[in-house]
Write a protein that holds these residues in place. Structure first.
Motif, PDB file in Angstrom:
ATOM      1  N   VAL A  50       0.835  -1.203   0.000  1.00  8.00           N
ATOM      2  CA  VAL A  50       0.000   0.000   0.000  1.00  8.00           C
ATOM      3  C   VAL A  50       0.874   1.259   0.000  1.00  8.00           C
ATOM      4  N   ASP A  51       1.997   1.203   0.706  1.00  6.45           N
ATOM      5  CA  ASP A  51       2.950   2.325   0.633  1.00  6.45           C
ATOM      6  C   ASP A  51       3.333   2.598  -0.814  1.00  6.45           C
ATOM      7  N   GLN A  52       3.639   1.524  -1.496  1.00 10.18           N
ATOM      8  CA  GLN A  52       4.026   1.609  -2.910  1.00 10.18           C
ATOM      9  C   GLN A  52       2.904   2.266  -3.720  1.00 10.18           C
ATOM     10  N   LEU A  53       1.700   1.761  -3.505  1.00 12.42           N
ATOM     11  CA  LEU A  53       0.531   2.258  -4.232  1.00 12.42           C
ATOM     12  C   LEU A  53       0.309   3.751  -3.991  1.00 12.42           C
ATOM     13  N   SER A 109      -9.039 -10.204   7.201  1.00 17.00           N
ATOM     14  CA  SER A 109     -10.059  -9.158   7.338  1.00 17.00           C
ATOM     15  C   SER A 109      -9.738  -7.965   6.448  1.00 17.00           C
ATOM     16  N   ILE A 110     -10.784  -7.376   5.965  1.00 13.52           N
ATOM     17  CA  ILE A 110     -10.636  -6.218   5.088  1.00 13.52           C
ATOM     18  C   ILE A 110     -10.036  -5.038   5.857  1.00 13.52           C
ATOM     19  N   THR A 115      -6.796   2.507   5.700  1.00 17.78           N
ATOM     20  CA  THR A 115      -7.918   3.304   5.215  1.00 17.78           C
ATOM     21  C   THR A 115      -7.490   4.385   4.215  1.00 17.78           C
ATOM     22  N   ALA A 116      -6.230   4.764   4.254  1.00 13.30           N
ATOM     23  CA  ALA A 116      -5.744   5.798   3.323  1.00 13.30           C
ATOM     24  C   ALA A 116      -6.037   5.416   1.871  1.00 13.30           C
ATOM     25  N   LEU A 117      -6.003   4.119   1.612  1.00 17.34           N
ATOM     26  CA  LEU A 117      -6.259   3.654   0.238  1.00 17.34           C
ATOM     27  C   LEU A 117      -7.674   4.022  -0.215  1.00 17.34           C
ATOM     28  N   ILE A 139     -16.464   0.203   4.856  1.00 17.45           N
ATOM     29  CA  ILE A 139     -15.584   1.130   4.134  1.00 17.45           C
ATOM     30  C   ILE A 139     -16.400   2.109   3.298  1.00 17.45           C
ATOM     31  N   VAL A 140     -16.157   3.382   3.500  1.00 21.15           N
ATOM     32  CA  VAL A 140     -16.908   4.419   2.793  1.00 21.15           C
ATOM     33  C   VAL A 140     -16.044   4.980   1.667  1.00 21.15           C
TER      34      VAL A 140
END
Length: 637
Positions: A50-53, A109-110, A115-117, A139-140
């Motif tokens: 996710v850091d990469q993303l 788990s999701i 959440t930053a993503l 997730i919103v």
DNA sequence: CCAAGCAGCGCC
DNA sequence: AAACGGCGCTGATTGG
């Protein structure tokens, strides 16, 4: 090339050789685009991925794969309705060269995903699906674009276009990919088993590709939207998605036992009534068959009557309720047939058919809503249609859960007020500015009497005339409409006189109609304040005067309601659910202790929404929103 | 057997 | 010159 790959793949799969290294559909497509993918299977991999993303500043492509929960495998909407589904994969395309496939079954788990993503701009195809499932998982997604909505803004509802337009008749991901990207994708994997412990390479590659395509599509769509000045119109639909996701996920409380009782009662009554009707007719035939009814009519009517009898579009004798009412003295069975029809309508359209949309444990009814499918920009609802639930003796079945209340908030005379603002008719504007009663004022002008002395029937008359005028009706149409809708008797000559009087009263409205009508005829298009365009040239029937007049008004009204939903979305929570939207009405289910708070918040959102579309209308907001609080939908106004 | 169009009707 | 706007669902019918 792609086609032959497909055939090869299918052949090999049939022979059980799917694991052989061959040129697979999705894989070869990803390769051709220079896109790789990776599957994330453990929580510890997530952080760095996710850091990469998040280093990328592009919009990301999003897709998910779901499967039905064990207890819902038999249901047709298992794997579709979030409450009956589990998310297996979440695919995120970084907008450049890589797709990250999160395997939730392996990750656990999701909530392991930062959440930053979810705060990044994302794009999916039919994004409401992703939005609803993720919302169900807590997730919103506030910035979710949609290539399906973009297509609807650009091309309208494809099912209503004439073939010569050269567009495929649905805006599926497959069709748009073919049409806009020249890619022939295989959707066979869509319905494969996504609950297996180990997914095949083919499944993963298919999943990865589906996160890429929306981005590729939207890159092209964005150009078109921008060039045609449709960005605002698109954003209205895009931003309304979240409110709809909340609404569809929450459903609405439904009194199942009283409904069952009501329907049983209607069935008994209809059976009795049917026998009475057969008695009066002297014969029995299927009353639901307009053919059989028409044949019976042609036997009993004389030549004169036959000539004057209303005909259907295809020239057959009309057997509709308005026709029967118009001829209520011709046969004593007609009144009973009208009653019978009402009963059977309830039984067939609003009876047991509703049960498949009910969740028994929660006693809630779940319908779906669509954005951008109508020619004016109104929402539509289906399965079931939540926007045509009968008013009398039926809406009381829609109830809040224990400890909650329903609040109905509706725009008062939404379309007429919009018409005043769009046409800039001085007289109409003046009435709204003064907070006056439009129909009483109209009656006074029509009948040349002081408005204080306008009686109720006179007001009804004025109402019929002004709505008739608004729709571009002629004298004949007006006379029928007045009788049918408002119970006002009017000869064609009277209707013509009233039309004339009204044109003189509301000259601005009339002038706008002439101007808008001729401009629409010239261009073949009509548009709304937010820039939504209806292109009559691409429709089967072509330019329609009355539809062209209606579009800006109905369209503007629809845009106001969408803005209201958008503005109210931040207030949706466990305390306050949006449970239905019926064009000019929002229906909320609110915790008992907070009803007045949310009623005020909604009212404020609705007023601001009105100003979003008509920024200079501050002085025309008097009596704009009406709020009603109660224990069931039926008792609200 | 299904698909499509029609008539009719519920709503705004 | 005139002009009834926008939906979705059901049941009966027809045609393939």
């Amino acid at each position: 090339m792609l086609g032959s790959g497909l055939i090869k793949l299918k052949t090999l799969r049939n022979e059980g050789l799917a694991n052989e290294p061959i040129a697979l559909e999705s894989q070869s497509m990803l390769k051709n685009m220079g896109i790789s993918y990776s599957v994330i299977k453990s929580p510890k991999e997530i952080g760095s991925v996710v850091d990469q993303l998040l280093k990328e500043n592009t919009a990301f492509g999003l897709d998910i794969e779901t499967y039905p929960l064990r207890e819902f495998v038999q249901d047709t909407d298992g794997g579709i309705a979030p409450r009956k589904s589990a998310i297996r994969l979440i695919q995120i395309y970084d907008g450049k060269a890589h797709v990250y496939v999160f395997d939730l079954k392996k990750i656990g788990s999701i909530s392991q995903i930062p959440t930053a993503l979810w705060e990044r701009p994302l794009i999916a195809h039919n994004a409401l699906f992703e939005m609803k499932h993720l919302l169900h998982s807590g997730i919103v997604l506030k910035k979710l674009g949609c290539s399906l909505l973009a297509d609807r803004v650009i091309n309208g509802n494809r099912t209503r276009l004439k073939k010569e337009c050269g567009l495929l008749s649905s805006a599926s991901l497959k069709n748009l990919s073919k049409e806009m990207l020249g890619l022939d994708i295989d959707k066979e994997m869509q319905t494969s088993d996504w609950s297996e412990d180990t997914l095949t390479e083919i499944q993963i590659e298919y999943a990865a590709l589906d996160a890429v395509l929306p981005i590729k599509l939207f890159q092209k769509q964005r150009e078109v939207l921008s060039k045609k000045r449709l960005i605002k119109s698109y954003e209205l639909l895009r931003d309304a998605q979240l409110a709809i996701a909340y609404m569809e996920n929450s459903g609405i409380g439904f009194d199942i036992s009283n409904h069952r009782e009501l329907i049983e009662d209607l069935k008994k009554k209809s059976e009795v009534l049917l026998l009475e009707i057969y008695e009066l007719l002297g014969v029995s035939f299927n009353l639901n068959s307009s053919k059989q009814f028409g044949e019976w009519l042609s036997d009993i009517l004389d030549e004169n009557e036959l000539a004057r009898w209303v005909k259907t579009n295809s020239g057959k004798l009309s057997t509709s309720t308005p026709t029967l009412k118009q001829n209520e003295n011709r046969h004593e069975a007609f009144a009973k047939i009208v009653q019978y029809r009402q009963l059977t309508k309830r039984i067939s359209s609003f009876g047991e058919g509703l049960y498949k949309f009910i969740d028994i444990p929660s006693k809630r009814l779940f319908g779906s809503f669509s954005l951008g499918t109508t020619s004016t920009g109104r929402m539509a609802s289906r399965q079931p249609n939540m926007q045509n639930m009968p008013r009398s003796d039926f809406r009381q079945l829609f109830i809040p859960k224990e400890g909650y209340r329903l609040i109905s908030l509706d725009y008062s005379q939404q379309e007429l007020r919009v018409a005043a603002l769009i046409t800039q008719d001085k007289a109409l504007l003046h009435i709204y500015e003064a907070g006056g009663d439009v129909h009483a004022n109209t009656a006074a002008a029509l009948l040349n009497i002081p408005k204080e002395s306008v009686s109720k029937p006179q007001r009804q008359l004025a109402k019929a005339v002004i709505f008739g005028l608004l729709y571009g009706q002629g004298a004949k149409g007006l006379a029928n409409y007045a009788k049918q809708q408002y119970g006002v008797d009017m000869t064609e000559e009277e209707a013509e006189r009233h039309r004339g009087a009204l044109f003189r009263t509301y000259q601005g409205l009339r002038a706008w109609q002439k101007q808008t009508g001729s401009l629409a005829k010239l261009t073949g298009t009509a548009s709304t304040p937010s820039g939504r365009i209806r292109d009559f040239r691409r429709e089967l029937e072509g330019y329609k005067f009355t539809a062209a007049l209606n579009l800006p008004i109905q369209g503007a009204a629809a845009e106001i309601t969408l803005r209201a939903m958008i503005r109210f979305t931040p207030f949706l929570s466990e305390e306050c659910h949006l449970v239905n939207v019926i064009h000019d009405e929002l229906l909320l289910e609110v915790i008992e202790s907070q009803t007045s708070t949310y009623a005020s918040l909604a009212q404020e959102a609705m007023e601001k929404a009105f100003l979003d579309i008509f920024p200079n209308a501050k002085t025309y907001l008097k009596g704009l929103v009406e709020a009603n609080i109660g224990q069931n939908w039926g008792e609200l106004k």
